[in-house]
Design a protein around this motif. Structure first.
Motif, short mmCIF file in Angstrom:
data_model
loop_
_atom_site.label_atom_id
_atom_site.label_comp_id
_atom_site.label_asym_id
_atom_site.label_seq_id
_atom_site.Cartn_x
_atom_site.Cartn_y
_atom_site.Cartn_z
N VAL A 242 10.83 -2.21 -1.72
CA VAL A 242 12.13 -2.64 -1.65
C VAL A 242 12.31 -3.57 -0.34
O VAL A 242 12.54 -4.76 -0.31
CB VAL A 242 13.03 -1.47 -1.54
N LEU A 243 11.40 -2.97 0.73
CA LEU A 243 11.59 -3.53 2.01
C LEU A 243 10.74 -5.07 1.74
O LEU A 243 11.05 -5.97 2.30
CB LEU A 243 10.62 -2.89 3.20
N LYS A 244 9.55 -5.00 1.34
CA LYS A 244 8.98 -6.25 0.76
C LYS A 244 9.65 -7.19 0.25
O LYS A 244 9.65 -8.35 0.58
CB LYS A 244 7.50 -6.18 0.28
N ALA A 245 10.45 -6.83 -1.02
CA ALA A 245 11.35 -7.70 -1.63
C ALA A 245 12.30 -8.27 -0.75
O ALA A 245 12.94 -9.23 -0.93
CB ALA A 245 11.98 -7.08 -2.79
N GLU A 246 12.83 -7.54 0.11
CA GLU A 246 13.89 -7.97 1.12
C GLU A 246 13.36 -8.92 2.31
O GLU A 246 14.16 -9.29 3.21
CB GLU A 246 14.52 -6.73 1.79
N GLY A 247 11.93 -9.03 2.45
CA GLY A 247 11.22 -9.75 3.62
C GLY A 247 11.44 -9.00 4.67
O GLY A 247 11.29 -9.53 5.83
#
Length: 367
Positions: free
Chosen positions: A350-355
């Protein structure tokens, strides 16, 4: 007393403590539906699941859950899968609800998470994210206690035998060179296990001289004339330590990984909104408390309490390990094997998708 006996007695006493409210299922109390979590038209259920049951406490240290529920952020992330909140008063009762399947995901403190994991031999829960740091203080009667050394010989309240603040206070007292029996609470300082709901009254009556408690109880005591003698954050590197985690039942994570990701997405979005809008977030949390308990916090309690809490997606895993070591030293826990207590892969996705940068499990993640 051997540590194993102490642990058994701790767990037995904790399990016997009453719940705040008994719901029909026997665990926690159902959150009131005020219409803030409407399912969007055309939304679809995730993985065909009708409802995900989410537990949290009516504490400001569970502000992510309070705000996420109140603003409908979790519901938006879940589509047509209904977010069903349940409120708890104590970690052990929430762990029991998780074990029984009465809730699927929960916001909870580190000590009950550790106890729940070790008691099930690592087979039931996983910590899947962080939520909050800080928000714990030692508040005392300034007429009776003017310095840290004056705490010796006094009566200090903690929320519950073996809970996160109880362990922290016992560890701090030991560092002062004071001896306290962890079970009875008797010794160079007397530890009084008192529910956060009644501690302010105990303070007003003079039956306790102070308390090591989370927010908003700490600020309630200050509003009654108490003085903050110590903020627990000052005892930790960078003033950061885990006070609230997100946990999930392992079988639920395995069966509904996309639902878990959706809840984590809601949590990340909520924390982002809280940190960008602290005043609005504070009011949203207070409104949720009012919906859940029937009573909002006054400004002289809400404002200082909210300022002392940091909301973060990072579970601060290294500090959880330290807190476990404190419980062992206090005689409340056998040395635990915490390897596998974390599964941060869904959160990091999730964090990766949010940058956003990934978070670390301090070597305690699933293999």
């Amino acid at each position: 007393m051997p540590a194993s006996s102490a642990l058994r007695r701790s767990l037995a006493v904790i399990a016997a403590l009453p719940l705040l409210t008994l719901a029909a299922c026997g665990y926690g109390s159902q959150a009131k539906d005020d219409g803030t979590a409407k399912v969007a038209a055309g939304a679809k259920k995730i993985e065909g699941l009708d409802t995900v049951k989410i537990g949290y406490f009516g504490n400001l240290t569970h502000g992510t859950a309070l705000v996420g529920v109140q603003k409908g952020i979790f519901q938006k992330a879940l589509g047509a899968t209904r977010a069903e909140p349940a409120i708890f008063n104590a970690g052990p009762s929430e762990i029991e609800a998780l074990n029984s399947g009465s809730i699927d995901i929960g916001w909870i403190g580190p000590s009950p998470a550790i106890n729940g994991y070790t008691k099930s031999a690592g087979k039931n829960l996983r910590i899947i994210g962080g939520s909050a740091s800080g928000g714990v203080k030692l508040v005392v009667n300034p007429d009776k206690i003017k310095s840290l050394k004056d705490v010796k010989g006094k009566r200090i309240a903690t929320p519950q035998l073996g809970n996160t603040q109880d362990v922290a206070f016992l560890n701090w007292a030991a560092e002062q060179g004071w001896k306290v029996d962890p079970q009875s609470g008797k010794g160079d300082v007397t530890v009084v296990r008192s529910d956060n709901k009644v501690t302010p009254d105990a303070y007003k009556s003079g039956s306790v001289d102070g308390a090591w408690v989370p927010e908003p109880t700490a600020s309630k005591l200050v509003a009654e004339g108490g003085k903050v003698l110590l903020d627990e954050s000052t005892l930790w590197p960078d003033k950061k330590f885990v006070i609230t985690n997100i946990i999930v039942r392992q079988d639920f994570l395995k069966k509904y990984p996309k639902v878990v990701e959706a809840v984590l997405k809601g949590s990340v979005e909520t924390n982002k909104w809280i940190n960008a809008n602290p005043d609005a977030a504070k009011e949203a949390a207070n409104k949720r408390l009012e919906q859940d308990s029937g009573k909002a916090l006054p400004a002289d309690v809400l404002d200082p309490a909210w300022k002392s809490i940091r909301f973060t997606d990072d579970p601060l895993a290294s500090t959880l390990n330290t807190e476990a070591e404190h419980a062992v030293k206090a005689g409340l826990l056998q040395k635990p094997d915490l390897k596998g207590i974390y599964d941060l892969a869904p959160l990091n996705k999730v964090l990766k998708a949010e940058g956003e940068p990934a978070v670390d499990d301090a070597g305690l993640g699933v293999k």
